[in-house]
Design a protein around this motif. Sequence first.
Motif, PDB file in Angstrom:
ATOM      1  N   VAL A 192       1.114  -1.138   0.127  1.00 31.32           N
ATOM      2  CA  VAL A 192      -0.076  -0.107   0.040  1.00 31.32           C
ATOM      3  C   VAL A 192       0.935   1.286   0.195  1.00 31.32           C
ATOM      4  O   VAL A 192       0.711   2.392  -0.731  1.00 31.32           O
ATOM      5  CB  VAL A 192      -0.932   0.030   1.241  1.00 31.32           C
ATOM      6  CG1 VAL A 192      -1.594   1.263   1.558  1.00 31.32           C
ATOM      7  CG2 VAL A 192      -1.871  -1.105   1.151  1.00 31.32           C
ATOM      8  N   PHE A 220      -4.874   7.544  -3.191  1.00 30.01           N
ATOM      9  CA  PHE A 220      -4.489   6.243  -3.303  1.00 30.01           C
ATOM     10  C   PHE A 220      -5.061   5.426  -4.518  1.00 30.01           C
ATOM     11  O   PHE A 220      -5.930   5.537  -5.131  1.00 30.01           O
ATOM     12  CB  PHE A 220      -5.334   5.188  -2.020  1.00 30.01           C
ATOM     13  CG  PHE A 220      -4.865   3.732  -2.346  1.00 30.01           C
ATOM     14  CD1 PHE A 220      -3.775   3.318  -2.118  1.00 30.01           C
ATOM     15  CD2 PHE A 220      -6.013   2.826  -2.297  1.00 30.01           C
ATOM     16  CE1 PHE A 220      -3.362   2.071  -2.187  1.00 30.01           C
ATOM     17  CE2 PHE A 220      -5.774   1.517  -2.471  1.00 30.01           C
ATOM     18  CZ  PHE A 220      -4.406   0.913  -2.376  1.00 30.01           C
ATOM     19  N   SER A 267      -5.778   2.938  -6.369  1.00 28.18           N
ATOM     20  CA  SER A 267      -6.059   1.578  -6.060  1.00 28.18           C
ATOM     21  C   SER A 267      -5.984   0.631  -7.390  1.00 28.18           C
ATOM     22  O   SER A 267      -5.616  -0.823  -7.292  1.00 28.18           O
ATOM     23  CB  SER A 267      -7.732   1.195  -5.726  1.00 28.18           C
ATOM     24  OG  SER A 267      -8.325   2.055  -6.725  1.00 28.18           O
ATOM     25  N   GLU A 268      -6.156   1.092  -8.639  1.00 27.33           N
ATOM     26  CA  GLU A 268      -6.053   0.154  -9.673  1.00 27.33           C
ATOM     27  C   GLU A 268      -4.600  -0.384  -9.861  1.00 27.33           C
ATOM     28  O   GLU A 268      -4.252  -1.552 -10.192  1.00 27.33           O
ATOM     29  CB  GLU A 268      -6.277   1.063 -10.998  1.00 27.33           C
ATOM     30  CG  GLU A 268      -7.951   1.151 -11.082  1.00 27.33           C
ATOM     31  CD  GLU A 268      -8.196   2.079 -12.387  1.00 27.33           C
ATOM     32  OE1 GLU A 268      -7.379   2.091 -13.339  1.00 27.33           O
ATOM     33  OE2 GLU A 268      -9.325   2.380 -12.571  1.00 27.33           O
ATOM     34  N   TYR A 312      -7.626  -8.803  -2.367  1.00 25.09           N
ATOM     35  CA  TYR A 312      -7.515  -7.506  -2.561  1.00 25.09           C
ATOM     36  C   TYR A 312      -8.857  -6.502  -2.943  1.00 25.09           C
ATOM     37  O   TYR A 312      -9.289  -5.583  -2.399  1.00 25.09           O
ATOM     38  CB  TYR A 312      -6.167  -6.982  -3.190  1.00 25.09           C
ATOM     39  CG  TYR A 312      -5.141  -7.376  -2.354  1.00 25.09           C
ATOM     40  CD1 TYR A 312      -4.774  -6.615  -1.246  1.00 25.09           C
ATOM     41  CD2 TYR A 312      -4.497  -8.292  -2.729  1.00 25.09           C
ATOM     42  CE1 TYR A 312      -3.852  -7.057  -0.345  1.00 25.09           C
ATOM     43  CE2 TYR A 312      -3.324  -8.720  -2.092  1.00 25.09           C
ATOM     44  CZ  TYR A 312      -2.993  -7.902  -0.912  1.00 25.09           C
ATOM     45  OH  TYR A 312      -1.804  -8.452  -0.183  1.00 25.09           O
ATOM     46  N   LYS A 313      -9.506  -6.957  -3.965  1.00 24.51           N
ATOM     47  CA  LYS A 313     -10.624  -6.363  -4.598  1.00 24.51           C
ATOM     48  C   LYS A 313     -11.870  -6.154  -3.613  1.00 24.51           C
ATOM     49  O   LYS A 313     -12.496  -5.244  -3.390  1.00 24.51           O
ATOM     50  CB  LYS A 313     -11.181  -7.081  -5.781  1.00 24.51           C
ATOM     51  CG  LYS A 313     -10.339  -6.841  -7.211  1.00 24.51           C
ATOM     52  CD  LYS A 313     -11.056  -7.557  -8.048  1.00 24.51           C
ATOM     53  CE  LYS A 313     -10.323  -7.460  -9.615  1.00 24.51           C
ATOM     54  NZ  LYS A 313     -10.726  -8.258 -10.513  1.00 24.51           N
ATOM     55  N   LEU A 364     -10.445  -3.771  -0.662  1.00 23.88           N
ATOM     56  CA  LEU A 364     -10.268  -2.295  -0.903  1.00 23.88           C
ATOM     57  C   LEU A 364     -11.442  -1.610  -0.826  1.00 23.88           C
ATOM     58  O   LEU A 364     -11.683  -0.315  -0.781  1.00 23.88           O
ATOM     59  CB  LEU A 364      -9.611  -2.281  -2.375  1.00 23.88           C
ATOM     60  CG  LEU A 364      -8.072  -1.712  -2.547  1.00 23.88           C
ATOM     61  CD1 LEU A 364      -7.313  -2.960  -1.771  1.00 23.88           C
ATOM     62  CD2 LEU A 364      -7.696  -1.772  -3.885  1.00 23.88           C
ATOM     63  N   GLU A 365     -12.864  -2.041  -0.942  1.00 24.76           N
ATOM     64  CA  GLU A 365     -14.016  -1.535  -0.893  1.00 24.76           C
ATOM     65  C   GLU A 365     -14.388  -1.385   0.359  1.00 24.76           C
ATOM     66  O   GLU A 365     -15.523  -1.072   0.767  1.00 24.76           O
ATOM     67  CB  GLU A 365     -14.879  -2.545  -1.657  1.00 24.76           C
ATOM     68  CG  GLU A 365     -14.614  -2.107  -3.200  1.00 24.76           C
ATOM     69  CD  GLU A 365     -14.562  -1.055  -3.807  1.00 24.76           C
ATOM     70  OE1 GLU A 365     -15.263  -0.292  -3.477  1.00 24.76           O
ATOM     71  OE2 GLU A 365     -13.703  -0.819  -4.739  1.00 24.76           O
ATOM     72  N   HIS A 392     -10.483   1.632   4.364  1.00 20.04           N
ATOM     73  CA  HIS A 392     -10.611   3.225   4.156  1.00 20.04           C
ATOM     74  C   HIS A 392      -9.990   3.889   5.482  1.00 20.04           C
ATOM     75  O   HIS A 392      -9.135   4.875   5.293  1.00 20.04           O
ATOM     76  CB  HIS A 392     -12.000   3.448   4.117  1.00 20.04           C
ATOM     77  CG  HIS A 392     -12.116   5.038   3.535  1.00 20.04           C
ATOM     78  ND1 HIS A 392     -11.770   5.196   2.184  1.00 20.04           N
ATOM     79  CD2 HIS A 392     -12.389   6.012   4.087  1.00 20.04           C
ATOM     80  CE1 HIS A 392     -11.602   6.637   2.087  1.00 20.04           C
ATOM     81  NE2 HIS A 392     -12.300   7.073   3.316  1.00 20.04           N
ATOM     82  N   LYS A 401      -9.439   8.639  -4.179  1.00 15.26           N
ATOM     83  CA  LYS A 401      -9.063   7.422  -5.341  1.00 15.26           C
ATOM     84  C   LYS A 401      -8.617   8.141  -6.447  1.00 15.26           C
ATOM     85  O   LYS A 401      -9.338   8.913  -7.101  1.00 15.26           O
ATOM     86  CB  LYS A 401     -10.368   6.578  -5.457  1.00 15.26           C
ATOM     87  CG  LYS A 401      -9.924   5.392  -6.211  1.00 15.26           C
ATOM     88  CD  LYS A 401     -11.306   4.270  -6.514  1.00 15.26           C
ATOM     89  CE  LYS A 401     -11.144   3.381  -7.343  1.00 15.26           C
ATOM     90  NZ  LYS A 401     -12.308   2.343  -7.525  1.00 15.26           N
TER      91      LYS A 401
END
Length: 1288
Positions: A448, A459, A461-462, A476-477, A480-481, A486, A708
Amino acid sequence: MAVNNPSGLLEACVVVGPSSESLKELCQAHLQGKEIKHRSLEAEVLQVHAPPFVSKESDPDGPGHAPAFSRVQRRRSFLKKKRERPAVSSNSGTKTNDSTISRADDLTVPKDIDLIALPQLCFPDGLTVAPESQEDSYHFLVFTDVFGNQTHGVVVQYYKSLQFSLEGVTYQNGHRSSKPPRLYTAYGICVISKYPYYNALRDCLSSFLVQLKTCRMDDFEEKVKEFSAKLALVPIPPPGQLQVVFSLKPLQIVLPPREDMDRPAVDLDLHLPFLCFRPEQILQVICSILTEQRVVFLCTDWARLTLVAECFMFFIHPLCWQHPFVPILSRQMLDFLMAPTAYLMGCHTHHFEEVAAETEDLVLIDIDSGTVTSSCDAELPDMPLIATECFKGRVEGLQLNYDLEVCWRGSSTDMSELRAHRRQWQCKLNSQILSITLELIVNIFRDVHDHLNYEHRVFNSEEFLKSQETADQAFYKKVLETHIFHSFLRERLSRKMDAFARMEINTRSEAYRKPVMQDITRKYMGPENRLNKRLGMSLPNLAEDHSLTRPLRQLSLMKSPLIDKGATLSPGFKLPSKSVKTFKLPEFPPPLAFHYVQKYYCDLINLLSEFIATVNPQDSSLLARYYYLRGLVSYVAGKRLEALGDFQNLYRTDMDIFPTELMRAVVDSLQESERSVVDRRPDLKRLISRVKKSSEQARLKDSGSVKKFELPRTHMLQEDFVRRVQESGIVKDQGTISRLFDALTVGVESVAKFSAQSVFYLDTSPDGQQKQVDPEVFRDFYTIWKETEAEAQDVDLPASVLERLDSDERVFKISSSVKTSHGVGKIAMTDRRLFLLTEGRPGYVEVARFRDLEEVKISSAPFLLLRIPSLKIKTSRRRETFEANLKFECDLWHLMIKEMWAGRKMADEHKDPQYVQQALTNALLMDAVVGCLQSQKAIFAASKLAYFDRMKREGPMMVPKTTSETLKHKINPCLNLPTPQAVDILLYTPGELGAAGSDGSDPKLWCALSGGKVVVFDAASWSMQQNSIQVGTSRLNCMLGVDQQQLWIGSEDSVIYIINPHSMACNKQLTEHRAEVTGLALEDRPDKYSPLAAYSCSVEGTVIMWEVATLQVRRHFRLSCDGLQSLQIFGGRLWCCALDCVMEVRRNGTLHRKVALPDHLRGPPSFYSGFVVFHEREQLWTGCSNAGELCVWHLSDPKRPFQRIQLPDCASVVCMIKVKNQIWVGCHGYSGGKAHGKIYVVDTEHHKVEKELVAHSDSVQTLSSAEDRYVLSGAAGQDGKIAIWKVE
């Protein structure tokens, strides 16, 4: 420790038992001869006891005084008015009515404690009548309010016998009976606390039950109240190394401290989950929590539900569960499981089928069987492989069986000793488990760090997802949500220095090994890569160019291989263990009377004072804990001024545990007489002012939102373009981004004229036109940049080629297949060389090293009837010229090679390897620009990025011979900053010979940048060790290495900040100065037994002498001068430099001699800027601003200098130091209309300049000596670099 008001161990004590209606019905059923065994009863709250338990009539302190650690906010209970209850007696037959159980019709309870559901939670199985007495049982509760604040409860269920009488006649089955039936019913006592002291509160209740079971029913309520009052008197230990112990006969109760401010105290057995589950199931549970599933724990033991669930909350630290957390649900509460949100709840195992059938999307965790099951809609992804394998390996090494630990020991005859040994074993095991689980979290989220933009709080994320292994991306998908991730991101972007950050930094050196082209199992252990622990012996060999700092292109080509994530795991990382000290509270006062409680407080304060007097002053950490406790107790005892004094000592001793909110509460509760005393105490007024200021700053601080990264959708002016590029992580340097903007806006005018849908357009305004970048162009540029990264990372070189490259060398660019003078193949570019990968039979042909290039030019080669563009490369090591028919790639490769050549030449001349990294970034940006523009002007646009090649063409890059011979190396402290910053102060600390580097004993270079930033370098390798320590927000003026535990920094904001070199934490401040702190000096001790003393001065003339061990002021005086700039100590005297004079001052502050400005320099433009005392020669050397000369004075004749030494091409002397028999002078000057910084090395015997060193492109701000072997110079903001010079 932020609390609204000081809170003791007890928040409330609640007694729960059968309701009066239930007992009445039970009595009637008995009189009617009905079966009443195992009959359910309704439970209700019978008593509530909450502080304060004692108060002084007409207390003059008013509402500000809150005895017994009271939380004074209270509200009326919702409890209904009690009706008369049937007579109930104890097993001794003593009768009592309901008023003895609940004395008041109205009860008051502390705010935020809701008692409606408490009876169900105290008796989750229900309250029944039993024919026999049952064993006492304990279980644990957690209450969470809407803000996420938790309150914890420990419940004991114990049984008492019931007998019924009516007018003295006992009936059974409708007939007179001489022996009534013996029945038992349960009562519950719930101790509620703000702190999760599960074991301690269970011990308290265990001790209390011994007394309660033998007391008369008439004394029941008074006994519970007395027990509650005692617990309310117990202060909570501050975080750190001090535990609180008190006696509650027959047991000694221990309250362990929190390890740090970021996590609660650990007072439960963290190995319980490892006894219930295999490591694979533990990982599944952690996965379900991290992905925020709807999690339900099931168990037949109510106690185990809460304890196991709480263990998992510790396991995911520093991530914090954000959703409902209800580890115990009674049967009546099962509808909570229908909540649509994520949650973590627990219920009895016999509800398993019911819960699984009626509720979907659940993860069901059966503690009894050790299984984890999930519905198809709540399928758990696999956690990252390397992290989980490491975790499993670590767990195998845990010793979870206490019996194996003590099988060799004899039987203990002392229960206290047995409990102490068990507690010690558990504490050690808990520490090991916390270390293992923290390592798991660090290994999961380590990457991270690489995808954060701190300046813009972004951040990416992609890119983070793309950097992970394919098998790990599903995990991780989901993570990350989540809310939990967060919140974690907010803390990372705020640079929170918690346990996660410390472990991540300490293990980063191995985990972040750069990806190399060799097989990942190959370890390079060449002698030039091994760090020697002494200064200078491992200085980088620029000829080999082993990179000392991370490349600017941090997110490019820096993905750690899978094995590298686990590289740190083999040895393991252990959290530092500190010995815990014990503070035992005095015996509790027997009666509940105000004067007895006050006497208890006085005894407690006196006891703490005794400990403070006997603590070694060097042990500032322990001393701070005692100050904290004494200040807390003084406040609740009504001694507010004494509390302020202790908090003042705490503020300077350890700011990490400073209770800001409690300090505000003390100030708000001050009476008029006390405020008048504070007004007469400048030290207290300054403390209060600083606390209020810091509170305001914290309140106004950024909310911590996380953005993001998204590609732009609108056209961008240059300012917006700079921000977008920085957010993307491509490059941070604003100068490079500005050149990229110019490149992407080449040809704007022509495009704007001929195309309505132009790639760029002009913002036509009356005062001119501004260029803007189209979002589609930015998208194309970003996509090509990332594709180039991926291609370079996927390069697979044969072993024969790998052997020809350096161990840490990697390929950044590969051409298409072309014909060359050495056959057909692909040209590959690293940061050091060009080589040809031949086709057919794979081979390696070296084209050139960039430092050996002599000529690079574009030519053309004949091919049938055509002329094909080719590139010719001539080197100093080969006679023949290498030629490659690069066709349409020719112009781009020509630009990139020339930029790399110029950057390499610049790096060699200035001995600064960062120039190579900058040139590489420029070359790769050229590649992306050409790829995205696809126009005739693409090459011209890319040429805008040829920064070093342009410098090479515009002027000579040669460094003067003297400078080149003396300069050892350059380093950049502003590497991770968007723009260069001034190096305001440098300090070298030597470290310890032969000591391990992990404890901070290596030699270090401390660098103060603008705005209170401190960057730390390992002086053995000159690599950046600490990215940035924030020390206030003002300019830092001076540094002093006091000892191995303290580094003092004087600031423009009048504060002296103290950093611990081992922990890199700034947790102490000295605030006695009223103005800007300008100088620090350490006094030589006449012998090792004398106390160490340090001096500080501030700009208005104040000089303070400090005792280093205690940080107490021992002497202070004020000098009459104009702007005191610095001070030094020579021969037992203080030498103080002011703007208008240099003074020799005795220790008592009296002036011994004074050296005024020379006659020819007197006037507003000139003032003293530095001085050096040659005590052995009785000489004083001075330098002045706005004067390019040094003045040498005889101390016996301070009226006029006997020698003036001119410094050629110097406009102003900025700083000067003595190194061996030389004076090194840092200056500011101008050459060709441009500012530059020079260093002059002056021979003190012959009074002449030996060397002129062209040091920096801006003024030399500071000089520091490293053991008289090297001199370190730092430059102002246009340069922002540090140069390392050899001393002859």
